[in-house]
Design a protein around this motif. Structure first.
Motif, PDB file in Angstrom:
ATOM      1  N   ARG A 179       0.680  -1.496  -0.150  1.00  0.00           N
ATOM      2  CA  ARG A 179      -0.072  -0.495   0.038  1.00  0.00           C
ATOM      3  C   ARG A 179       0.838   1.144  -0.190  1.00  0.00           C
ATOM      4  O   ARG A 179       0.059   2.246  -0.744  1.00  0.00           O
ATOM      5  CB  ARG A 179      -1.131   0.238   0.932  1.00  0.00           C
ATOM      6  N   LYS A 180       2.070   0.967   0.628  1.00  0.00           N
ATOM      7  CA  LYS A 180       3.425   2.597   1.025  1.00  0.00           C
ATOM      8  C   LYS A 180       3.847   2.679  -0.112  1.00  0.00           C
ATOM      9  O   LYS A 180       3.143   3.507  -0.523  1.00  0.00           O
ATOM     10  CB  LYS A 180       3.492   2.082   2.059  1.00  0.00           C
ATOM     11  N   GLY A 181       3.654   1.540  -1.184  1.00  0.00           N
ATOM     12  CA  GLY A 181       4.784   1.567  -2.598  1.00  0.00           C
ATOM     13  C   GLY A 181       3.354   2.091  -3.189  1.00  0.00           C
ATOM     14  O   GLY A 181       4.379   3.215  -3.879  1.00  0.00           O
ATOM     15  N   LYS A 182       2.471   2.422  -3.675  1.00  0.00           N
ATOM     16  CA  LYS A 182       1.254   2.577  -3.772  1.00  0.00           C
ATOM     17  C   LYS A 182       1.139   4.269  -3.889  1.00  0.00           C
ATOM     18  O   LYS A 182       0.974   4.800  -5.092  1.00  0.00           O
ATOM     19  CB  LYS A 182       0.119   1.712  -4.180  1.00  0.00           C
ATOM     20  N   ALA A 183       1.190   4.187  -2.817  1.00  0.00           N
ATOM     21  CA  ALA A 183       1.291   5.323  -2.221  1.00  0.00           C
ATOM     22  C   ALA A 183       2.514   6.269  -2.855  1.00  0.00           C
ATOM     23  O   ALA A 183       2.138   7.945  -3.228  1.00  0.00           O
ATOM     24  CB  ALA A 183       0.189   5.799  -1.126  1.00  0.00           C
TER      25      ALA A 183
END
Length: 293
Positions: free
Chosen positions: A7-11
Motif C-alpha cells: 500500500r505504501k509503495g502505491k501511495a
C-alpha cells in the motif's frame, strides 16, 4: 505487513506524479509570469514550487516509513510520514508569507506593478487548472485504495492548486479591463491560500503525532465490538495512528466462568471484525471478567 508495504509503495507513486506535475507547472508559470508581466501567475508558480518541496518531503517520508522494525524502532518507522508533513508545512508557510508580502507591496505601491499581464499568462493558468484537477482525481482515488493520509493531504493540495489557477485567470481577465489592482490582489489571495493549506497540514499532523483520534469513529468501533456475541461490556477503548495504520486497544468484559479458550475465541472475533469492517490490522484486546453483583 506485506500488504502494508505494498500500500505504501502505491501511495509513493501518487506523490511522485505530483512532484513531476509541480516541477513542470512551476517552471512554466514562473517563466510565463515574468515574460507576460503577471504577478498572479508568478505567485501561482511559487505556490507550485512550494508544492514540489512539500511533495518531495512527503515522498521521502513514505520511503522511510517502509523500513521494517529494528532494535531502535520496535513499532517501525511509519511516523516518518508525519514528520515530513510537518517539514513541508513550515516550507509552505514560508513561501506563502513571501508571496503575500510581494502582493501587498504591489498593491500599496502602484509603480511596482509594472505592465499589465498578457493573455498568454491566462492560457498557462487554464492549462494548469486542468492538469491539477486530473492529478487530484488520480491521487484521491489512490489515497482511498491505500488508506494513505499523507497522499490524501497531497490530493487536497492538488485541488487547491487547481482553484488557485482558476483565480489567477480571473485576476488576469480583470486587468485586461483596466482593473490593474486585481492581478496583485490575486497574488495576495494565493499567498493566503498557501498559508492556510500549510496551517491545516500542521494542525492535522500535530493532532496525529500527539495521538489524537476522532471521537465519533472511536464510538462507532465501540458499538461494533459491544454487539459481538459473548462481549458483556466494552470497558475501555482507545486508538491512535501509526503512520497510515490504526492501532486499536480495547478492554472487554466477558462471562467470568468462560474457559480461557472461549475467551480467546471472543478476542479473535473482535480482531477479525475490526480488520474486516475497518481494515485495522493491529487490534489489541484485553479481557476481564464481568463483575458480578
Amino acid at each position: 505487513m506485506v500488504k502494508c508495504v505494498e500500500r505504501k509503495g502505491k501511495a509513493e507513486a501518487g506523490a511522485f506524479i505530483s512532484i513531476v506535475a509541480y516541477v513542470a507547472l512551476a517552471a512554466s508559470k514562473l517563466f510565463v509570469g515574468y515574460i507576460a508581466h503577471s504577478d498572479g501567475v508568478k505567485a501561482d508558480g511559487w505556490n507550485n514550487l512550494s508544492d514540489v518541496i512539500a511533495s518531495v518531503a512527503v515522498y521521502i517520508g513514505m520511503k522511510i516509513a517502509k523500513k521494517p522494525r529494528d532494535h531502535n524502532h520496535p513499532y517501525g518507522h511509519s511516523r516518518a510520514e508525519n514528520i515530513s508533513s510537518l517539514i513541508a508545512a513550515f516550507m509552505m508557510m514560508s513561501i506563502g508569507i513571501d508571496v503575500m508580502v510581494e502582493g501587498v507591496s504591489a498593491l500599496l505601491r502602484p509603480e511596482k506593478r509594472g505592465n499589465a499581464p498578457e493573455l498568454s499568462a491566462a492560457f498557462v493558468a487554464v492549462a494548469s487548472a486542468f492538469v491539477m484537477l486530473f492529478v487530484y482525481s488520480f491521487n484521491m482515488r489512490l489515497a482511498k485504495r491505500t488508506n494513505s493520509q499523507a497522499l490524501t493531504a497531497v490530493a487536497k493540495d492538488n485541488l487547491s492548486d487547481a482553484l488557485v489557477s482558476i483565480g489567477t485567470v480571473i485576476g488576469i481577465a480583470g486587468v485586461q479591463i483596466k482593473l490593474l489592482w486585481l492581478d496583485p490582489l490575486v497574488a495576495v489571495i494565493i499567498g493566503g491560500i498557501i498559508c492556510k493549506t500549510a496551517w491545516e497540514v500542521f494542525m492535522e499532523t500535530s493532532h496525529t503525532l500527539t495521538d489524537g483520534f476522532d471521537e465519533q469513529t472511536l464510538t462507532a468501533y465501540k458499538h461494533e465490538i459491544a454487539a459481538i456475541d459473548g462481549v458483556k461490556d466494552v470497558a475501555d477503548i482507545k486508538a491512535r495512528m501509526l503512520g497510515n495504520d490504526i492501532v486499536l486497544e480495547v478492554t472487554i468484559h466477558v462471562d467470568p466462568y468462560l474457559t480461557v479458550v472461549k475467551s480467546h475465541e471472543i478476542a479473535d472475533e473482535v480482531e477479525r471484525l475490526m480488520k474486516k469492517r475497518y481494515n485495522i490490522e493491529a487490534t489489541h484486546v484485553h479481557i476481564e471478567p464481568e463483575k458480578t453483583p
